[in-house]
Design an enzyme around this catalytic site. Structure first.
Site, short mmCIF file in Angstrom:
data_model
loop_
_atom_site.label_atom_id
_atom_site.label_comp_id
_atom_site.label_asym_id
_atom_site.label_seq_id
_atom_site.Cartn_x
_atom_site.Cartn_y
_atom_site.Cartn_z
N TYR A 1 0.80 -1.23 0.00
CA TYR A 1 0.00 0.00 0.00
C TYR A 1 0.83 1.28 0.00
CZ TYR A 1 -0.33 -0.24 5.29
OH TYR A 1 -0.12 -0.30 6.62
N GLU A 2 0.15 2.39 -0.16
CA GLU A 2 0.81 3.70 -0.36
C GLU A 2 1.74 3.69 -1.58
OE1 GLU A 2 -0.25 6.17 1.15
OE2 GLU A 2 -1.20 5.26 2.88
N GLY A 3 1.32 3.01 -2.61
CA GLY A 3 2.19 2.84 -3.78
C GLY A 3 3.01 1.58 -3.59
#
Lengths: 598, 598
Positions: free
Chosen positions: B441-443
């Site tokens: 997550y978060e890229g």
């Protein structure tokens, strides 16, 4: 829900060109394996795995197994019916001897099929997988009476088998076993103790469960030399072969695990259960190791199998999912606002890693299974010993390295899915959880590394590892002579040099301080695994280069092999120098800290 | 059940000697952070994490969150009470500005405490963690009215925040967003659409939930340039600041995930919910990136945090568990039939890997947090820009590399437990499952690698990466001048040369074919991560060498640092040459296959 399609074409390629099945027509069991039969078995095994077993994989994960108050265990919905079909289809009998109801086919063919079954449903496969190992131990060490009593039913799958080693206080260190065997008057023994982590220890798939149990006979040395092996059936067997009285062995609980929920991992309580010695007293470990070596190759196969199915699903997703734009304008789909994931080099990298691992692992493990066959069935003692030498060295590598790489492949495949990979419904995270166990059981991968470095390298004066280097060297020369279409000969030769250097270093420095061997063992195993996969890619590139140049319908297939080999040469073999440096760093900085400093 | 003890001593060491907090007394917020206060906060934060939050970690995993028919969500048993204590203790307010009820302390201190909270209970931390990011976005981009309305309650923890980016059809590629914002007459917007993977999207911990939502205003370009950011409260806020009418935004379902079960990951349905623009229209991505950059450092911290707690438990187990014998007879415990796991070099290897990663990661991430502070609060524009340059380059490395290594550390720690590591009750497998999300997550980490190579390297003519090389070079020279007690200067210099070579290669070959940059991005990120951790070990070894030679009570502590630095030099930095080769292998073999060949 994940999909699975057995890679029959690739298996055939490996069996034909790497294993070279056709060469061994003159040997027992191989004579039975006509190419038509092989094709039929692979095709039908693949179909069964994909259509019957794969759909049960998530059900098994979600439901798990249920232990009831009376100690009985129910497997997940659908497992019982699938197991019945599995037995009726003869899938338990492939490589078993004909005299016990088997089909008398080579082990290598049974291994090939087991990949499909494991990819489709690892938890399911384990009910039968351990049975095969138990059969092997009984066939080698059991009395004629024991073989006649147990083996035919186990071959048919009517009964299943287990291996009982671990206890709460010991796993790796079997010398600490506390389970006792007290002689009864009738020649049997009363087995008492607790065994843990017993895969398929109790379930509802079979009419009887045949436990092979390590225990110490009263008065035996209380160490690894005092261990004997016993066969302890769940139900005693009547003289006519029918199932009789219940033996006091029962499932105390089912473990809650990270994965492989569909397999019942049991705590087994032996309360004076009747058991019979298998083989000689106090030679139990040797007898169990027959089972364990087979099991280790089987676990290595789990690494490949989960890697393969996870990879297949990542490929499907990458084809389907449109996200972002190709870096090069000319690669962009003008009809769409986004391109499929294949345009992204870093997604490709993960998929190429998976592809390059899976196909080389398949070649290596089937080649390894061939060595198992040859070690038993080759015509001359010399050939049998040579095959045994090779598979002895490579068993820990296949178990340890292939399960590490299989886990990584599953993790990468999950990564291709982005956030969706973390969601249970997509099934990718199950592959990661299931794959994880293979690095742990049947001897952790650290134990495999120590087996390789501490035992196998030096065994018979290093005959096995020397034979390995010789084979690889010969194939490098052959690849060069054939024009080396993938450009892999030189990188592989370089990697081999690093492996040879590391081998030499261990031989010299492991003597002066055995901790040097211990501290470098893992990196050494990785290095040998890397070289082994590189070797397989070299072999495949050579074969495919030759076949491609002939007029062939499979030009694209062979071209793909050559490109994948080149990928492996450029991206994977380059790790060899680092692994060697890790080996040669020695034990000093690893062991320097006092325990309190951690 | 796993244990957790906050590594306060090590945090203090890093803050004092690597971050060098004392140097910045003259800056805003730093002036508030007296060394007594820092010690009190770390000690009490560690205690709270260990005593209150850690015991809820397995409960959170086992129970998960429950969505009720009305769309409301209940968090696991104990979370609500713990969250109340968490707010009452002021743990949500550390680095928030005093004018909004915060304690006005440096970000680096809040980061240090967040490690403890994350180690103890990652799922719990995320309820507050995302709030901190939402506050940051509002403070920079929000109107005075918005700040006054939302921020004080969010700082106090009475309300929490979320970030809403992902939709079913898009994650990385936000240009594909479909959520719409239709202007209302009163200056607000009606937000409609579906967002997925919304961490802490709905729960019972706070009185209100403030959603920051990316959407496209009717008529805006239907691509990444048409995205605006909106604040959409769960309950509308009355003029007096009290909670009013329910806004039509609701949780449609909770995702079933691999891990972090204690955090509610929601599908959020916006049905014409009232929202207000944050910042300018069609500048939503920039506004969200303020939140995202903070979040990425926070996710990097998750890598360390899970690595640390998993390592601690592996150490405990290795001290306790006796299995097998030391390879050297003189190391064997004559009082026992087996030795503890520490005698085995391969177990040590795994523990040293964990220790060497955790301590360097802590130093790197706290040093990174200092740059965040300095980028806002340093005295001169030049200093602020310099700090911003550095953290811009290193944010993707901290997010990507530290979460990969944190996951590996958790996997190794689980491995130390053997079969027990696979059993849920021991809690080690939860760490592996929880750690896995941070890579996604978060890229995803692949996106981080592309951010590093595709944007950050070239940003401002490469000013950031040049500054990085300069700093590392200066520290290598300083280490040499100080006698380089760990022998790390040369291996680090070697690794830096490889990183510089790879940087040059990318600059040259990424121009001719951008796929070369894409195909090498991941290995490049790993190489820069490796160099960054090596740099921290060089710094620590230099400091500890100096302190050790002075009469100190902590001689053993510093000796341990030096030995661990040596371990890192000998076993880890040696990977640099391989990573460079992977970068320089280029895109050809990665991209060569047609999609159909997979």
């Amino acid at each position: 829900m994940p999909v699975y399609s057995a890679p029959v074409r690739d298996t055939q390629y490996v069996l034909e060109h790497i294993v070279e099945l056709g060469k061994y027509d003159n040997l027992p069991t191989f004579a039975n394996a006509s190419s038509d039969l092989v094709e039929a078995i692979l095709t039908e095994g693949g179909r069964f795995a994909g259509e019957v077993l794969a759909p049960l994989n998530r059900i098994g994960d979600e439901e798990g197994c249920t232990r009831h108050a009376d100690g009985s265990v129910t497997t997940p919905t659908g497992f019982k019916d699938a197991y019945k079909q599995f037995c009726e289809g003869g899938w338990t009998t492939l490589s078993a001897p004909e005299e016990y109801g088997g089909q008398g086919l080579p082990q290598v063919l049974a291994s090939a099929v087991s990949e499909y079954v494991l990819s489709a449903n690892q938890a399911f496969e384990m009910y039968h997988g351990l049975t095969a190992g138990a059969i092997a131990s009984l066939l080698v060490k059991g009395t004629e009476e024991q073989k006649a009593m147990y083996v035919p039913k186990m071959v048919a799958g009517t009964w299943t088998g287990t291996m009982n080693l671990t206890e709460p206080q010991c796993g790796t260190d079997l010398g600490l076993i506390k389970t006792k065997a007290d002689p009864n008057d009738d020649g049997s023994y009363a087995i008492s103790g607790t065994k843990i982590f017993i895969s398929s220890g109790e379930h509802d798939l079979a009419e009887n469960i045949i436990h092979l149990v390590l225990a110490k006979i009263a008065g035996a040395p209380d160490n690894v030399k005092g261990i004997s092996l016993f066969v302890v059936p769940k139900f005693l067997v009547n003289e006519d072969g029918s199932v009789g009285e219940r033996n006091p062995v029962s499932c105390g609980s089912i473990e809650h695990k990270m994965g492989i929920h569909g397999n019942s991992t049991c705590v087994m309580n032996y309360d004076g259960a009747k058991g019979w010695l298998v083989g000689e007293p106090e030679k139990g470990l040797a007898a169990m190791f027959i089972m364990m070596n087979a099991a280790r190759l089987g676990v290595g196969m789990q690494g490949l199998a989960i890697g393969e199915v996870a990879y297949q699903n990542a490929v499907m997703y990458a084809k389907d999912r449109k996200q972002g734009r190709a870096l090069k304008p000319e690669d962009r789909d003008p009809q769409s606002k986004a391109d499929n994931l294949f345009v992204h080099p870093d997604v490709r990298r993960m998929l190429m890693e998976g592809k390059a691992f899976n196909e080389a692992a398949r070649a290596l493990i089937l080649w390894g299974s061939l060595q198992v066959d040859l070690s038993r069935k080759a015509q001359t003692e010399e050939e049998r010993v040579a095959a045994d030498d090779l598979i002895s060295v490579l068993t820990p590598v296949i178990k340890g390295y292939l399960t590490d790489r299989g886990f990584e492949t599953a993790v990468n495949a999950q990564q291709v899915f982005g956030g969706h990979g973390y969601i249970r419904e997509w099934g990718m995270e199950q592959f990661v959880r299931d794959a994880r166990i293979a690095q742990i059981y049947e001897g952790t991968n650290g134990v495999q590394a120590m087996d390789l470095v501490g035992r196998k390298l030096a065994k018979d004066g290093g005959r096995g590892v020397r034979a390995f280097f010789e084979l690889v060297g010969r194939d490098i020369a052959e690849a060069r002579a054939a024009g080396d279409p993938a450009g892999i000969a030189e990188p592989l030769e370089e990697a081999v040099k690093h492996l040879q250097g590391a081998t030499m270093w261990l031989a010299q420095n492991g003597m002066t301080d055995p901790n040097n061997a211990g501290a470098g063992a893992y990196a050494y195993m990785q290095l040998m695994g890397l070289v082994s996969l590189g070797w397989m890619w070299l072999k495949m590139a050579t074969v495919s280069g030759r076949l491609q140049s002939q007029a062939s319908e499979d030009k694209d297939f062979h071209e793909t092999k050559i490109i994948t080999a080149r990928y492996f040469a450029q991206r994977e073999l380059v790790a060899a120098s680092t692994l060697r440096k890790k080996v040669e760093a020695g034990a000093e900085s690893v062991m320097a800290l006092p325990v309190e400093a951690f």
